[in-house]
Design a protein around this motif. Structure first.
Motif, PDB file in Angstrom:
ATOM      1  N   GLU A 148      23.512  -4.937  35.581  1.00 64.93           N
ATOM      2  CA  GLU A 148      22.512  -4.224  36.388  1.00 64.93           C
ATOM      3  C   GLU A 148      22.376  -4.837  37.769  1.00 64.93           C
ATOM      4  O   GLU A 148      22.073  -4.129  38.736  1.00 64.93           O
ATOM      5  N   ALA A 149      22.614  -6.131  37.912  1.00 66.44           N
ATOM      6  CA  ALA A 149      22.600  -6.743  39.237  1.00 66.44           C
ATOM      7  C   ALA A 149      23.761  -6.237  40.090  1.00 66.44           C
ATOM      8  O   ALA A 149      23.660  -6.117  41.313  1.00 66.44           O
ATOM      9  N   ALA A 150      24.878  -5.913  39.431  1.00 67.68           N
ATOM     10  CA  ALA A 150      26.072  -5.475  40.152  1.00 67.68           C
ATOM     11  C   ALA A 150      26.088  -3.980  40.442  1.00 67.68           C
ATOM     12  O   ALA A 150      26.580  -3.550  41.479  1.00 67.68           O
ATOM     13  N   VAL A 151      25.536  -3.171  39.511  1.00 64.52           N
ATOM     14  CA  VAL A 151      25.682  -1.716  39.649  1.00 64.52           C
ATOM     15  C   VAL A 151      24.366  -0.951  39.565  1.00 64.52           C
ATOM     16  O   VAL A 151      24.344   0.257  39.764  1.00 64.52           O
ATOM     17  N   GLY A 152      23.266  -1.643  39.241  1.00 63.21           N
ATOM     18  CA  GLY A 152      21.992  -0.958  39.045  1.00 63.21           C
ATOM     19  C   GLY A 152      21.817  -0.555  37.585  1.00 63.21           C
ATOM     20  O   GLY A 152      22.720  -0.740  36.762  1.00 63.21           O
ATOM     21  N   PRO A 153      20.646  -0.019  37.221  1.00 64.34           N
ATOM     22  CA  PRO A 153      20.405   0.424  35.838  1.00 64.34           C
ATOM     23  C   PRO A 153      21.487   1.399  35.390  1.00 64.34           C
ATOM     24  O   PRO A 153      21.907   2.260  36.158  1.00 64.34           O
ATOM     25  N   ASN A 154      21.935   1.241  34.160  1.00 68.54           N
ATOM     26  CA  ASN A 154      23.088   2.015  33.726  1.00 68.54           C
ATOM     27  C   ASN A 154      23.011   2.263  32.233  1.00 68.54           C
ATOM     28  O   ASN A 154      22.656   1.360  31.467  1.00 68.54           O
ATOM     29  N   ARG A 155      23.328   3.481  31.821  1.00 64.87           N
ATOM     30  CA  ARG A 155      23.328   3.806  30.400  1.00 64.87           C
ATOM     31  C   ARG A 155      24.633   3.344  29.776  1.00 64.87           C
ATOM     32  O   ARG A 155      25.705   3.821  30.117  1.00 64.87           O
ATOM     33  N   ARG A 156      24.530   2.383  28.880  1.00 62.77           N
ATOM     34  CA  ARG A 156      25.679   1.831  28.172  1.00 62.77           C
ATOM     35  C   ARG A 156      25.311   1.672  26.707  1.00 62.77           C
ATOM     36  O   ARG A 156      24.139   1.779  26.328  1.00 62.77           O
ATOM     37  N   THR A 157      26.286   1.373  25.892  1.00 64.78           N
ATOM     38  CA  THR A 157      26.025   1.001  24.509  1.00 64.78           C
ATOM     39  C   THR A 157      25.697  -0.488  24.501  1.00 64.78           C
ATOM     40  O   THR A 157      26.584  -1.327  24.657  1.00 64.78           O
ATOM     41  N   TRP A 158      24.396  -0.811  24.365  1.00 67.89           N
ATOM     42  CA  TRP A 158      23.961  -2.206  24.432  1.00 67.89           C
ATOM     43  C   TRP A 158      23.855  -2.791  23.032  1.00 67.89           C
ATOM     44  O   TRP A 158      23.247  -2.199  22.145  1.00 67.89           O
ATOM     45  N   LEU A 159      24.446  -3.959  22.848  1.00 63.61           N
ATOM     46  CA  LEU A 159      24.329  -4.714  21.607  1.00 63.61           C
ATOM     47  C   LEU A 159      23.330  -5.834  21.870  1.00 63.61           C
ATOM     48  O   LEU A 159      23.571  -6.705  22.713  1.00 63.61           O
ATOM     49  N   THR A 160      22.195  -5.806  21.167  1.00 66.96           N
ATOM     50  CA  THR A 160      21.104  -6.727  21.459  1.00 66.96           C
ATOM     51  C   THR A 160      21.049  -7.849  20.428  1.00 66.96           C
ATOM     52  O   THR A 160      20.975  -7.599  19.219  1.00 66.96           O
ATOM     53  N   PHE A 161      21.062  -9.081  20.935  1.00 67.41           N
ATOM     54  CA  PHE A 161      21.009 -10.266  20.089  1.00 67.41           C
ATOM     55  C   PHE A 161      19.853 -11.151  20.543  1.00 67.41           C
ATOM     56  O   PHE A 161      19.130 -10.817  21.489  1.00 67.41           O
ATOM     57  N   ARG A 162      19.719 -12.286  19.893  1.00 66.84           N
ATOM     58  CA  ARG A 162      18.619 -13.182  20.231  1.00 66.84           C
ATOM     59  C   ARG A 162      18.689 -13.651  21.686  1.00 66.84           C
ATOM     60  O   ARG A 162      17.663 -13.850  22.344  1.00 66.84           O
ATOM     61  N   ASP A 163      19.897 -13.810  22.201  1.00 64.85           N
ATOM     62  CA  ASP A 163      20.062 -14.343  23.552  1.00 64.85           C
ATOM     63  C   ASP A 163      20.337 -13.273  24.596  1.00 64.85           C
ATOM     64  O   ASP A 163      20.782 -13.573  25.705  1.00 64.85           O
ATOM     65  N   GLY A 164      20.073 -12.016  24.275  1.00 62.87           N
ATOM     66  CA  GLY A 164      20.202 -10.978  25.290  1.00 62.87           C
ATOM     67  C   GLY A 164      20.930  -9.745  24.800  1.00 62.87           C
ATOM     68  O   GLY A 164      21.313  -9.639  23.637  1.00 62.87           O
ATOM     69  N   ALA A 165      21.104  -8.797  25.724  1.00 62.05           N
ATOM     70  CA  ALA A 165      21.817  -7.555  25.433  1.00 62.05           C
ATOM     71  C   ALA A 165      23.166  -7.592  26.150  1.00 62.05           C
ATOM     72  O   ALA A 165      23.267  -8.026  27.298  1.00 62.05           O
ATOM     73  N   PHE A 166      24.182  -7.095  25.461  1.00 58.39           N
ATOM     74  CA  PHE A 166      25.542  -7.184  25.980  1.00 58.39           C
ATOM     75  C   PHE A 166      26.253  -5.841  25.767  1.00 58.39           C
ATOM     76  O   PHE A 166      25.932  -5.096  24.840  1.00 58.39           O
TER      77      PHE A 166
END
Length: 264
Positions: A148-166
């Motif tokens: 999001e820092a590089a391209v702005g908010p974006n709809r992706r398939t996010w895999l969410t774990f304890r240390d963040g979304a990837f």
């Protein structure tokens, strides 16, 4: 394997599923891989990035019509590079990759990417290769904040774990013999690749509950999943947030063209 020259083999997945590809039809093309992005076919961008990476010794384009793809006039330059060859793919993606890995003329290590991975650069390829360790399989991921820092908010398939979304970066490394176990498993569950919950269900209820409750880090989750299927699996977190962008929809195409224009 002794006749295989040193270096990595790159497999570029350039096929498409049966029927009309909606994105290809949108741009008036029969093959998605040949859709131009900023004036260059997507496949051509990926092949150029791989060809300009010193660690890559061989490049295999995998598709149902792989020879026809490389025969496109915009890809005429590939005929002068003996490292680049076409190979007709099999019934499934993972099965085709497994067949290539088992080919004595290929061997390990193998890097796998896709024809729509248009943000790929030699610098990212080298970063990824350097990040692969002792695991059998390495998976490139992009952290949500970086994207999001590089391209702005974006709809992706996010895999969410304890240390963040990837999100995935369509970049994988197969470096150990047990990678075959991962490919055989993936062949069974390919249809669930877009849903973290359906994927998790294949690994049993304990791991699924931990994932649902975000009790595991991304590294621990991949290690646990790998243990279930008999292979060491680890993430490689990429520094370029743009690597979370591939071209699956018209809005992805618009975004990719903007990012490539900004990159110059």
């Amino acid at each position: 394997m002794t006749n295989v020259p040193p270096g990595w083999t790159a497999l570029v997945l350039a096929g498409q599923r049966p029927g009309v590809d909606r994105l290809a039809a949108h741009f008036g093309r029969e093959a998605k891989a040949l859709i131009p992005v900023a004036g260059t076919p997507m496949l051509g961008r990926v092949l150029r990035a791989l060809a300009d990476t010193p660690e890559i010794a061989r490049i295999i384009v995998l598709a149902q019509d792989a020879p026809a793809l490389l025969a496109d006039p915009a890809l005429a330059w590939t005929t002068a590079d003996p490292r680049i060859i076409a190979r007709v793919s099999g019934r499934t993606i993972s099965g085709s990759v497994l067949d290539a890995v088992n080919d004595p003329a290929v061997g390990l290590p193998v890097l796998v990417t896709t024809a729509d991975n248009v943000m790929l650069t030699p610098a990212t390829i080298r970063e990824f290769i350097a990040g692969t360790g002792a695991s059998d399989v390495s998976v490139a991921l992009v952290e949500r904040g970086r994207l999001e820092a590089a391209v702005g908010p974006n709809r992706r398939t996010w895999l969410t774990f304890r240390d963040g979304a990837f999100t995935g970066a369509n970049l994988f490394a197969l470096t150990g013999p047990a990678a075959a176990n991962a490919l055989k498993f993936w062949e069974r569950v390919e249809q669930d690749r877009k849903s973290v919950f359906r994927l998790a269900a294949h690994f049993g209820p304990v791991l699924m509950v931990k994932l649902l409750l975000k009790r595991m880090s991304v590294r621990a989750a991949l290690a646990a999943a790998g243990a279930k299927l008999g292979a060491g699996v680890a993430p490689v977190l990429l520094s370029d947030g743009r690597m979370g962008v591939d071209v699956d929809k018209p809005e992805d195409h618009t975004l990719a063209e903007r990012l490539l224009a900004e990159r110059g």
